[in-house]
Motif scaffolding. Structure first.
Motif, short mmCIF file in Angstrom:
data_model
loop_
_atom_site.label_atom_id
_atom_site.label_comp_id
_atom_site.label_asym_id
_atom_site.label_seq_id
_atom_site.Cartn_x
_atom_site.Cartn_y
_atom_site.Cartn_z
N MET A 123 -37.34 -12.61 81.00
CA MET A 123 -36.60 -12.69 79.73
C MET A 123 -35.19 -12.16 79.92
O MET A 123 -34.23 -12.72 79.39
CB MET A 123 -37.32 -11.87 78.67
N MET A 124 -35.07 -11.08 80.68
CA MET A 124 -33.77 -10.42 80.79
C MET A 124 -32.80 -11.19 81.68
O MET A 124 -31.61 -11.26 81.35
CB MET A 124 -33.96 -9.00 81.37
N ARG A 125 -33.28 -11.74 82.76
CA ARG A 125 -32.37 -12.32 83.77
C ARG A 125 -32.44 -13.84 83.85
O ARG A 125 -31.69 -14.46 84.60
CB ARG A 125 -32.67 -11.70 85.13
N GLY A 126 -33.37 -14.44 83.08
CA GLY A 126 -33.47 -15.89 83.10
C GLY A 126 -34.05 -16.39 84.42
O GLY A 126 -34.89 -15.74 85.03
N LEU A 127 -33.55 -17.54 84.86
CA LEU A 127 -34.06 -18.20 86.06
C LEU A 127 -33.18 -17.80 87.25
O LEU A 127 -31.97 -18.05 87.24
CB LEU A 127 -34.00 -19.71 85.83
N GLY A 130 -27.95 -23.33 83.48
CA GLY A 130 -27.55 -22.63 82.27
C GLY A 130 -28.61 -21.60 81.91
O GLY A 130 -29.69 -21.57 82.51
N ALA A 131 -28.30 -20.79 80.91
CA ALA A 131 -29.19 -19.69 80.52
C ALA A 131 -30.38 -20.17 79.70
O ALA A 131 -31.33 -19.41 79.47
CB ALA A 131 -28.42 -18.64 79.74
N GLY A 132 -30.35 -21.41 79.25
CA GLY A 132 -31.45 -21.94 78.48
C GLY A 132 -31.24 -21.79 76.98
O GLY A 132 -30.58 -20.86 76.51
N THR A 133 -31.79 -22.74 76.22
CA THR A 133 -31.78 -22.70 74.76
C THR A 133 -33.19 -22.92 74.25
O THR A 133 -33.81 -23.93 74.61
CB THR A 133 -30.86 -23.78 74.17
N LYS A 134 -33.66 -21.98 73.45
CA LYS A 134 -35.01 -22.14 72.85
C LYS A 134 -34.85 -22.96 71.58
O LYS A 134 -34.11 -22.59 70.68
CB LYS A 134 -35.61 -20.78 72.52
N ALA A 159 -28.36 -28.13 83.81
CA ALA A 159 -28.03 -27.75 85.18
C ALA A 159 -27.02 -28.73 85.76
O ALA A 159 -27.01 -29.91 85.40
CB ALA A 159 -29.28 -27.70 86.06
N VAL A 160 -26.18 -28.24 86.66
CA VAL A 160 -25.23 -29.08 87.38
C VAL A 160 -25.51 -28.94 88.86
O VAL A 160 -25.86 -27.86 89.32
CB VAL A 160 -23.77 -28.69 87.05
#
Lengths: 114, 113
Positions: A39-43, B104-108, B92-93
């Motif tokens: 959750m904190m750092r993503g992928l 990218g960080a993602g969107t829920k 993503a690129v």
């Protein structure tokens, strides 16, 4: 065709124990990637292999983490000793050479370190 | 170096409403761009990809994205949201030097009944 296969799907262990996560890439794919998701750092990309050779391990957090790919159909990610902050979902992904860059992901291994 | 920015960590829409998830990228060369979806407790799967062919790309489950070079954007849309669209979406690129994906960080996406 079978996708990327990861095991175990869930692992609960105690701090200090060794953890081994396993991955079987799609047949014919010569790139294999290990990611960690929190959750904190993503992928986060941990390491990737090309033709079984590690190419970039700059994302491996510390020496407690190691990854191997002894052959084209199997890879392991090992954490020894494990710590609570290692709790995350670990994904394996693969792709063939010369493709657009599209990755094929496994279902992930959810690790909980108590 | 390439980078990806997704605006909004959470987007909430009503069932049946338009879905718009924003993605902006930076790249010095024509990019390859991707949208992935992650349903709860599953891995990421490809929704669609742009590979310098048609600027409007259609994907699975009724999603599409338009590549706009002038705006360096690749926003994801769906005309009518369904409850089953609730998931996290990643843009993503492809990095040109080594073909790695920059995420990218993602969107829920949250769907309200």
């Amino acid at each position: 065709d079978a996708g990327v296969i990861q095991s175990p799907r869930h692992e609960v262990t105690e701090m200090g124990q060794e953890v081994t996560l396993r991955c079987k890439p799609i047949s014919g794919h010569d790139y294999l990637f290990w990611y960690r998701q929190t959750m904190m750092r993503g992928l986060e990309l941990l390491i990737y292999f090309n033709n079984n050779v590690p190419i970039d391990d700059s994302g491996m957090p510390e020496d407690r983490f190691s990854a191997k790919m002894p052959n084209a159909s199997f890879s392991t990610l090992k954490i020894q000793p494990s710590e609570p902050r290692d709790s995350a979902v670990y994904f394996c992904a693969s792709r063939p050479t010369g493709a657009t860059g599209e990755l094929f992901f496994g279902e992930g291994s959810r690790l909980t370190v108590l | 170096a390439q980078s990806v920015t997704q605006l909004g960590s959470h987007v909430s829409v009503s069932e049946g409403a338009l879905v718009l998830l924003r993605c902006n990228y930076s790249s010095s060369v024509p990019p390859y761009l991707f949208w992935y979806v992650q349903y709860p407790n599953q891995g990421l799967q490809l929704l669609l990809k742009y590979t310098s062919a048609a600027t409007l790309v259609k994907g699975i489950n009724g999603f599409e994205a338009e590549f706009k070079k002038s705006e360096t954007s690749f926003h994801l849309t769906k005309p009518s949201a369904h409850m089953s669209d609730a998931a996290e979406y990643f843009c993503a690129v492809r990095e040109d030097s080594n073909y790695q994906l920059i995420w990218g960080a993602g969107t829920k996406l949250i769907i309200k009944p």
